[in-house]
Design an enzyme around this catalytic site. Structure first.
Site, PDB file in Angstrom:
ATOM      1  N   LYS A 112       0.775  -1.125   0.085  1.00 26.56           N
ATOM      2  CA  LYS A 112       0.008   0.154  -0.050  1.00 26.56           C
ATOM      3  C   LYS A 112       0.878   1.203   0.040  1.00 26.56           C
ATOM      4  O   LYS A 112       1.807   1.498   0.826  1.00 26.56           O
ATOM      5  CB  LYS A 112      -0.971  -0.030   1.344  1.00 26.56           C
ATOM      6  CG  LYS A 112      -1.769   1.320   1.224  1.00 26.56           C
ATOM      7  CD  LYS A 112      -2.985   1.209   2.384  1.00 26.56           C
ATOM      8  CE  LYS A 112      -2.564   1.505   3.843  1.00 26.56           C
ATOM      9  NZ  LYS A 112      -1.934   2.575   4.076  1.00 26.56           N
ATOM     10  N   GLU A 181      -9.397   7.222   3.029  1.00 24.32           N
ATOM     11  CA  GLU A 181      -9.447   7.778   4.483  1.00 24.32           C
ATOM     12  C   GLU A 181     -10.252   8.959   4.783  1.00 24.32           C
ATOM     13  O   GLU A 181      -9.602  10.211   4.000  1.00 24.32           O
ATOM     14  CB  GLU A 181      -7.794   7.392   5.061  1.00 24.32           C
ATOM     15  CG  GLU A 181      -7.756   7.639   6.594  1.00 24.32           C
ATOM     16  CD  GLU A 181      -6.818   7.347   7.148  1.00 24.32           C
ATOM     17  OE1 GLU A 181      -5.751   6.445   6.582  1.00 24.32           O
ATOM     18  OE2 GLU A 181      -6.354   7.633   8.564  1.00 24.32           O
TER      19      GLU A 181
HETATM   20  O1  KIV Z   1      -1.326   2.376   8.770  1.00 25.03           O
HETATM   21  C1  KIV Z   1      -2.497   1.975   8.619  1.00 25.03           C
HETATM   22  O2  KIV Z   1      -2.778   1.219   9.566  1.00 25.03           O
HETATM   23  C2  KIV Z   1      -3.346   2.693   8.003  1.00 25.03           C
HETATM   24  C3  KIV Z   1      -4.939   2.415   8.031  1.00 25.03           C
HETATM   25  C4  KIV Z   1      -5.477   3.242   9.095  1.00 25.03           C
HETATM   26  C5  KIV Z   1      -5.692   2.271   6.766  1.00 25.03           C
HETATM   27  O3  KIV Z   1      -3.090   2.951   6.675  1.00 25.03           O
END
Ligand code: KIV
Length: 263
Positions: A112, A181
C-alpha cells in the site's frame, strides 16, 4: 478460510458484497483475524503509533514493516496480506522497487502506498514487476505535517473531484485496490462507483466495498481520543475472537459504519 486474493475482492465488489479488513502486526492476532474470516490484513505504519508509541507514523522504517509482515504471515491462514510502504520509502523509483521487494519477500501479497495522482508512474513500475498495489488516498497520515493535523479531506467540490480523478488515474496506472481515508460519505460513494477495482474505506462512509479499522481501536485499546469513525466491538463481546466476528458481520451486513461513524 478459503485463500483470499485480489480477484476474490473484485468478485465481491461485482456481486455487491462487502468485505472486512483489519490491521495486524503479530502472528497470534493474525491467526485470530483469519479465523474470523476477515478478508484482508494490513501491516499498517499505524504500528508506529499503536505499538511504538510515536505521535505519528513518520518514524516507522521499512525494516519495522518487514519484521511485522513476517510475524503476520506466520499466523495467517487465508487472508490477503497488505504491507504499508512507510514514510520516505519511495524517494525514487529504484528505492521504491527495492523496498517493495523487501515487503513482498517478507510475506506480503501486495503493498500500500500513500499519495495522490503522482503515484501513477511508480504504480506502473511496481505492477509491471509483479507487485500489486493499493493506492491510499484522501487523508494520508504521512502528510500530517503538510496538513497541520489529521483533517477530513475532499470537503470542497474541487477537492472531491481531485480525489475521484486521482482514483481513476491510479487504477489506469495499475492499482488493484483504492483505500480512502477520512472523506465525506458522498466522496466514498462516488469513488466506489467510478472505479472497477475494490475500494476500502476508513472514515469514508458506508458505500465503499470494504471497511478497515486499526485492530487496537476496534478492541477499545487506545491511548487517548478515538476517531469518529471507530466503533469499539468489545463492548458487546465476551472475547476478542467474538469481537472480531462481530466486526466482520457488521461490515458484511452494512450495519457498520453507521451515520455516527461517518463524515
Ligand atoms: O497504517 C494504517 O494502519 C493504515 C490504516 C489506518 C488504513 O493506513
Amino acid at each position: 478460510m478459503k485463500t483470499v486474493t485480489i480477484s476474490t475482492l473484485t468478485k465481491l465488489k461485482q456481486a455487491g458484497e462487502k468485505f472486512s479488513c483489519l490491521t495486524a502486526y503479530d502472528a497470534t492476532f493474525a491467526s485470530q483475524i483469519s479465523a474470523a474470516e476477515i478478508e484482508v490484513m494490513l501491516i499498517g505504519d499505524s504500528l508506529g503509533m499503536v505499538l511504538q508509541g510515536h505521535d505519528s507514523t513518520l518514524p516507522v522504517s521499512v525494516d519495522d514493516i518487514v519484521y511485522h509482515t513476517q510475524c503476520v504471515a506466520r499466523g495467517n491462514n487465508g487472508s490477503l496480506i497488505m504491507a504499508d510502504m512507510p514514510f520516505m520509502s519511495n524517494p525514487s523509483t529504484e528505492q521504491m522497487l527495492v523496498n517493495a521487494g523487501k515487503l513482498m519477500q517478507a510475506g506480503a501479497h501486495m503493498i500500500k502506498l500513500e499519495g495522490e495522482a503522482w503515484l501513477a508512474e511508480g504504480i506502473t513500475e511496481l505492477t509491471r514487476r509483479g507487485v500489486p498495489v493499493c493506492a491510499h488516498l484522501g487523508l494520508t497520515p504521512q502528510m500530517v505535517n503538510q496538513y497541520g493535523g489529521y483533517k477530513v479531506q475532499g470537503k470542497t467540490e474541487a477537492a472531491a473531484q481531485a480525489i475521484i480523478a486521482a482514483s481513476q488515474e491510479l487504477v489506469d496506472a495499475g492499482a488493484s485496490i483504492i483505500l480512502l481515508e477520512c472523506v465525506p460519505s458522498e466522496v466514498g460513494r462516488l469513488v466506489t462507483e467510478a472505479v472497477t477495482v475494490p475500494v476500502i474505506g476508513i472514515g469514508a462512509g458506508p458505500h465503499t466495498d470494504g471497511q478497515i479499522l486499526v485492530l487496537q481501536d476496534m478492541l477499545g485499546i487506545t491511548m487517548g481520543r478515538t476517531a469518529r469513525f471507530v466503533r469499539n466491538f468489545m463492548v458487546d463481546a465476551q472475547s476478542i475472537p467474538e469481537a472480531l466476528k462481530h466486526y466482520h458481520q457488521a461490515v458484511k451486513d452494512n450495519s457498520f459504519p453507521s451515520e455516527e461513524h461517518c463524515f
